[in-house]
Structure formats: C-alpha cells, structure tokens
Write a protein that holds these residues in place. Structure first.
Motif: not given
Length: 415
Positions: A139-140, A344-352
């Motif tokens: 992610m970084l 988490r972990p749905g937020g990561k999908w939105f961020i991506g």
C-alpha cells in the motif's frame, strides 16, 4: 568498537548510495528536460532571481518580464500568451537562489525537478505519519506511485511549480504542531506564504485556533518569521510589497479562469456570475460554522477542519489554479486513514478503487477537455471541480470519526 565501525560503514554506504541515486535521478530529469522544453513556472522565478542577484534588477519590472518571455517564447508575449511575470513575495528568492546559481536553465530545471520529486515523496510520507496511518509495504508503494503520477502531482512537477514545497511546509507545520513544536510549526507555516493565495484561509484558521488555544508561541513565530522575511527583502528592494501587490492585482488578467466564478462566467455569461457568488457564499458560511464549532478542539478535530479549509479554499473565490491542488494530498490521506481504521478490510477496497479513480479519472478528464492555444496545452477550468467535490463529500463522510476525541472514537470501534 567493531560495531561502531560497522555502523559508520553502513552510514557511509547509505550516503554514497543516496548521492548516486540523486545523481541518476537528476540525469534522467535532465534528459527529460532536453527532450521536453517547458517548466515555465520555474523559469519565471529562475530568471527573476538571477536578474536580482546577478544584475540588481527588480524582478517585478517589465524589463525582467520581457526577459522571461523571450526565454520561454523566443519573443515578448503577444495577445493571448501568458505574460509569465513574477508574482510571488520577494522572499521567495531564498527558495530559488541555489538553483539560480546554475547558469544552464536545462540543468537548473533538472535539479529543481529532483528537489520537487523528493518534496512529493516527503509530503506523502509525512502525511502518513501525520494521520497515524500504518500501511502495508504494498500500500505504501501504491500511495507513493500515486503521489508522483496523479494529475495534481505530476503536473506541478513538470511545470516546476513551487506549490509542492508549500504542501510540504504545511504538512511539516501540522506535524510539528501535533508534536508540540509550536516554534517550528510557526516557521514552516510562515514559509508556506511564498504562495499566499494557496494558504491564506488555512493560516487564518490556524491563527484563530491558536488564539483560542492560547498557543502564543505558534502565533509569535509565524507572524515574526513573515515579518523577518519581509524586512530582509526590504533591504534588497524597499518598496517590494507595492510592486508585488501590483503584480497580484494584474495576475488574473493574463491567466485562464482562476476561480469557479470565472469559469462559470466563461461557460454561462448570462448567469454564471450569480452561480459563482452563491458558491462562494455557501463555502464561506460552511467555513465560518466549522471554524466556530472547532475553535477549541483538540488536534484531531483541528486537523480535519484544516483539511476542510484547504478543500473549500479552492472554491472560495480566491484566485488559484488546479495546479495547486497538491496541497490537498494530506486531506486525501486523512480520509483514507479514517476509512481503513473504521472498515477493515472493506476500507482497503474503497481506498484502492479511489486511488485508481483519482489517478486515471483526473488524467482522463484533463485529456478530454484539453485545448491548445498558441501551441501551448491549456487545461480546462473543469479541473477545478472533481477533486474538491470528492474531498468535500469524503471529509463529511468521515467527519464524526475524525472530530471525536480519540477515547470516544475507539470506544465506538469496540462496540
């Protein structure tokens, strides 16, 4: 003793590797600059600073403006061409001075681009630290690539816009403020006034919050540093403020629309002005409300309000340009950090998905609306709207989580 020698060898190897990397990066930038003339944002201040330092010329004069235009166009600016005049405060020369000592513009531009690239990376890394967002290495890497390649990062880099250093100064100032280093925060906020139209509203809010928090050192160092920079500049040109004010007042006359209202007038001459004033009034009321509500807030809510202020500034009616929107990067990271911790972990999908949408979508809009004037690409005023609209919605989406005291917020997470 042996461990100390190993540490020194490791440090030396790191320094050498860093120098080699920066040299290689500068060489790559040099080859790019050779093949792609431009960088006019940097050219203006490179010529202006050299004219002052080497020839003693006032950088705000017509004579220096003509030198800049000839360097850019091969002739003085004609009808419809950007006049490329120095409009920054005179103390901006301290930023450009090291690069103005390089006589070859292409090499100077390459070195400047290297500095801007490092500024972008530092802005991203400090923003992550500021919002306390711990991310996976993948992610970084994605966030760093995004920072360097999205429209509002790559465009100021190619144009040589000093706004990248303004974004870095703001992020550094907020981080210093959170850590209790009010003196450093004041100095960094003061240096961000190199582009005052970009930071004026957020610095007013910072000052208002500092008054309510009785953070006198922050106020003293911020105001004192600006006063010192202005006084030192007055030793070079006593009446530089009058010259600078004249340039600021004429800036809009030779630039594309610099406010949503100007864009609306261009699109809808009959009623665009009223729509623009309505938008400005709405944004002003919104800011005044949030400033009052959060005037005594702890840092978490203060920083959310600062991010909102930076976002709303773009629609406030103050002359600016979408090329300055890199200052909104910490607001993007704040939204992503809140969503990642909350969902988490749905937020990561939105961020991506958001990263891909902002990266590809903004470039798509730019290319679809791009026009060519006098053999120069000109961005459409439509670029004023996508990113601030995204952030305005997103910041209010995460507002409750962002402005609550940490204990309340974490208690809510556990329920």
């Amino acid at each position: 003793m042996r461990n100390r020698r190993l540490d020194l060898l490791a440090l030396a190897a790191t320094v050498i590797a860093g120098i080699i990397f920066l040299a290689a990066l500068t060489w790559g930038n040099y080859r790019y600059a050779q093949a792609n003339p431009g960088g006019n944002d940097f050219l203006v201040h490179w010529v202006g600073t050299r004219s002052l330092v080497r020839e003693g010329l006032n950088p705000y004069t017509d004579a220096v403006a003509e030198k800049i235009q000839i360097a850019a166009y091969g002739h003085t600016a004609g009808p419809g061409e950007h006049e490329l005049r120095v409009a920054y405060p005179l103390y901006s020369i301290f930023l450009f001075l090291p690069f103005s000592l390089i006589s070859d513009f292409t090499l100077a531009r390459a070195a400047w681009m290297t500095a801007l690239e490092m500024g972008l990376v530092l802005t991203a890394l400090l923003s992550l630290r500021l919002v306390k967002w711990k991310v996976h290495p993948l992610m970084l890497a994605a966030l760093l690539v995004f920072t360097l390649l999205w429209y509002h990062g790559l465009r100021p880099l190619i144009n040589g816009n000093a706004v990248i250093f303004i974004a870095l100064a703001l992020v550094g100032g907020f981080l210093a403020l959170r850590n209790g280093s009010d003196e450093l925060a004041g100095v960094l906020f003061a240096f961000s006034t190199i582009k005052p139209q970009v930071v004026i509203l957020v610095l007013i809010f910072v000052a208002w919050w500092a008054l309510n928090q009785r953070r006198w050192r922050l106020l003293g160092w911020m105001v004192g540093t600006v006063a010192l920079l202005s006084a030192v500049s007055a030793l070079l040109i006593p009446d530089w403020m009058l010259f600078n004010l004249r340039e600021v007042m004429r800036y809009a006359s030779y630039n594309p629309p610099g406010t949503p209202r100007a864009a609306f007038i261009q699109w809808w001459p009959a009623w665009g002005s009223r729509v623009g004033w309505a938008l400005t009034a709405g944004m002003a009321l919104l800011l005044l409300l949030e400033w009052w509500v959060n005037r005594k807030a702890e840092f978490r809510a203060f920083f959310w309000t600062a991010c909102l202020t930076l976002t709303v500034s773009q629609w406030s009616g103050i002359q600016t340009d979408p090329g300055n929107f890199i200052v909104l990067l910490p607001a993007i990271f704040l939204v992503f950090a809140m969503l990642d911790e909350r969902w988490r972990p749905g937020g990561k999908w939105f961020i991506g998905l958001s990263l891909m949408g902002l990266l590809g979508g903004l470039w798509w809009i730019f290319l679809r609306t791009l026009t060519i004037q006098n053999n120069q690409p000109v961005q459409s005023a439509v670029m004023f709207f996508p990113l601030p609209a995204f952030l305005l919605i997103s910041l209010y989406w995460v507002r409750w989580w962002a402005v609550q005291p940490p204990s309340v917020w974490y208690d809510t997470l556990e329920m």
